[in-house]
Write a protein that holds these residues in place. Structure first.
Motif, PDB file in Angstrom:
ATOM      1  N   UNK A 152       0.844  -1.197   0.000  1.00  0.00           N
ATOM      2  CA  UNK A 152       0.000   0.000   0.000  1.00  0.00           C
ATOM      3  C   UNK A 152       0.881   1.249   0.000  1.00  0.00           C
ATOM      4  N   UNK A 153       0.693   2.084  -0.997  1.00  0.00           N
ATOM      5  CA  UNK A 153       1.444   3.332  -1.129  1.00  0.00           C
ATOM      6  C   UNK A 153       0.585   4.447  -0.560  1.00  0.00           C
ATOM      7  N   UNK A 154       1.141   5.205   0.397  1.00  0.00           N
ATOM      8  CA  UNK A 154       0.364   6.239   1.076  1.00  0.00           C
ATOM      9  C   UNK A 154       1.251   7.415   1.437  1.00  0.00           C
ATOM     10  N   UNK A 155       0.644   8.524   1.759  1.00  0.00           N
ATOM     11  CA  UNK A 155       1.374   9.692   2.237  1.00  0.00           C
ATOM     12  C   UNK A 155       1.781   9.436   3.690  1.00  0.00           C
ATOM     13  N   UNK A 156       3.061   9.652   4.008  1.00  0.00           N
ATOM     14  CA  UNK A 156       3.592   9.424   5.352  1.00  0.00           C
ATOM     15  C   UNK A 156       4.277  10.702   5.809  1.00  0.00           C
ATOM     16  N   UNK A 157       4.074  11.046   7.073  1.00  0.00           N
ATOM     17  CA  UNK A 157       4.676  12.238   7.663  1.00  0.00           C
ATOM     18  C   UNK A 157       5.968  11.846   8.369  1.00  0.00           C
ATOM     19  N   UNK A 158       7.092  12.366   7.880  1.00  0.00           N
ATOM     20  CA  UNK A 158       8.393  12.144   8.500  1.00  0.00           C
ATOM     21  C   UNK A 158       8.774  13.404   9.263  1.00  0.00           C
ATOM     22  N   UNK A 159       9.321  13.229  10.472  1.00  0.00           N
ATOM     23  CA  UNK A 159       9.692  14.363  11.324  1.00  0.00           C
ATOM     24  C   UNK A 159      11.163  14.254  11.689  1.00  0.00           C
ATOM     25  N   UNK A 160      11.961  15.209  11.234  1.00  0.00           N
ATOM     26  CA  UNK A 160      13.366  15.293  11.615  1.00  0.00           C
ATOM     27  C   UNK A 160      13.411  16.003  12.962  1.00  0.00           C
ATOM     28  N   UNK A 161      13.720  15.262  14.021  1.00  0.00           N
ATOM     29  CA  UNK A 161      13.671  15.822  15.367  1.00  0.00           C
ATOM     30  C   UNK A 161      14.823  16.778  15.655  1.00  0.00           C
TER      31      UNK A 161
ATOM     32  N   UNK B  99      16.171  19.019  13.442  1.00  0.00           N
ATOM     33  CA  UNK B  99      15.891  20.306  12.804  1.00  0.00           C
ATOM     34  C   UNK B  99      14.448  20.746  13.023  1.00  0.00           C
ATOM     35  N   UNK B 100      13.624  19.882  13.606  1.00  0.00           N
ATOM     36  CA  UNK B 100      12.195  20.126  13.815  1.00  0.00           C
ATOM     37  C   UNK B 100      11.512  20.502  12.497  1.00  0.00           C
ATOM     38  N   UNK B 101      11.731  19.656  11.489  1.00  0.00           N
ATOM     39  CA  UNK B 101      11.167  19.855  10.160  1.00  0.00           C
ATOM     40  C   UNK B 101      10.315  18.641   9.814  1.00  0.00           C
TER      41      UNK B 101
ATOM     42  N   UNK C  67      16.170  10.788  13.120  1.00  0.00           N
ATOM     43  CA  UNK C  67      17.220  11.477  13.859  1.00  0.00           C
ATOM     44  C   UNK C  67      17.948  12.475  12.971  1.00  0.00           C
ATOM     45  N   UNK C  68      18.049  12.146  11.704  1.00  0.00           N
ATOM     46  CA  UNK C  68      18.799  13.009  10.792  1.00  0.00           C
ATOM     47  C   UNK C  68      18.197  12.896   9.393  1.00  0.00           C
ATOM     48  N   UNK C  69      18.188  13.998   8.697  1.00  0.00           N
ATOM     49  CA  UNK C  69      17.708  14.033   7.314  1.00  0.00           C
ATOM     50  C   UNK C  69      18.510  15.097   6.577  1.00  0.00           C
ATOM     51  N   UNK C  70      18.119  15.391   5.363  1.00  0.00           N
ATOM     52  CA  UNK C  70      18.836  16.415   4.606  1.00  0.00           C
ATOM     53  C   UNK C  70      18.692  17.795   5.244  1.00  0.00           C
ATOM     54  N   UNK C  71      17.683  17.973   6.092  1.00  0.00           N
ATOM     55  CA  UNK C  71      17.490  19.262   6.759  1.00  0.00           C
ATOM     56  C   UNK C  71      18.470  19.472   7.912  1.00  0.00           C
ATOM     57  N   UNK C  72      19.050  18.380   8.437  1.00  0.00           N
ATOM     58  CA  UNK C  72      19.941  18.531   9.581  1.00  0.00           C
ATOM     59  C   UNK C  72      21.321  17.909   9.379  1.00  0.00           C
ATOM     60  N   UNK C  73      21.547  17.210   8.279  1.00  0.00           N
ATOM     61  CA  UNK C  73      22.839  16.569   8.053  1.00  0.00           C
ATOM     62  C   UNK C  73      23.888  17.615   7.669  1.00  0.00           C
ATOM     63  N   UNK C  74      25.074  17.552   8.281  1.00  0.00           N
ATOM     64  CA  UNK C  74      26.111  18.556   8.008  1.00  0.00           C
ATOM     65  C   UNK C  74      26.512  18.657   6.535  1.00  0.00           C
ATOM     66  N   UNK C  75      26.447  17.579   5.797  1.00  0.00           N
ATOM     67  CA  UNK C  75      26.818  17.625   4.383  1.00  0.00           C
ATOM     68  C   UNK C  75      25.893  18.553   3.604  1.00  0.00           C
ATOM     69  N   UNK C  76      24.600  18.508   3.922  1.00  0.00           N
ATOM     70  CA  UNK C  76      23.624  19.317   3.196  1.00  0.00           C
ATOM     71  C   UNK C  76      23.478  20.722   3.770  1.00  0.00           C
TER      72      UNK C  76
END
Length: 84
Positions: A8-17, A19-21, A48-57
Motif C-alpha cells: 500500500x502506497x500512502x502519504x507518510x509524515x516524516x519528522x526530523x527531530x 531540525x524540527x522539520x 534522527x537526521x535528514x537532509x534538513x539537519x545533516x552537516x553535508x547538506x
C-alpha cells in the motif's frame, strides 16, 4: 499481471527531530503512530537526521569528539590497572 501484490502506497509524515522539520512523502512504510498535520491524519515516522539537519547538506561543521575509543576505555578502567 497479478493483482494485490504491491504494498500500500500512502502519504507518510516524516519528522526530523534535530531540525524540527516535517516532510510529507509518499511511502510504503508501515507505522503504528499517526499524527495530525495540516488538518489531516497521516502515518508518522521520526528521524534522527535528514537532509534538513545533516552537516553535508546544511554546510555546518560539527566538532567531533577528540577522545578516541581506546582512550575512553583506558579512562573508564584505569582504576583496575594492576601493576605487577
Amino acid at each position: 499481471m497479478r493483482k494485490d501484490i504491491h504494498p500500500a502506497y500512502q502519504q507518510v509524515l516524516f519528522h526530523d527531530t534535530n531540525a524540527d522539520v516535517y516532510f510529507l512523502i509518499g511511502s510504503t512504510i508501515q507505522t503504528k503512530q499517526t499524527k495530525e498535520y495540516q488538518g489531516q491524519v497521516y502515518p508518522y515516522v521520526t528521524l534522527d537526521i535528514s537532509s534538513a539537519s545533516h552537516p553535508f547538506y546544511t554546510g555546518e561543521v560539527r566538532q567531533a569528539s577528540n577522545e578516541g575509543r581506546v582512550a575512553s576505555f583506558n579512562k573508564r578502567f584505569a582504576r583496575f590497572n594492576r601493576k605487577s
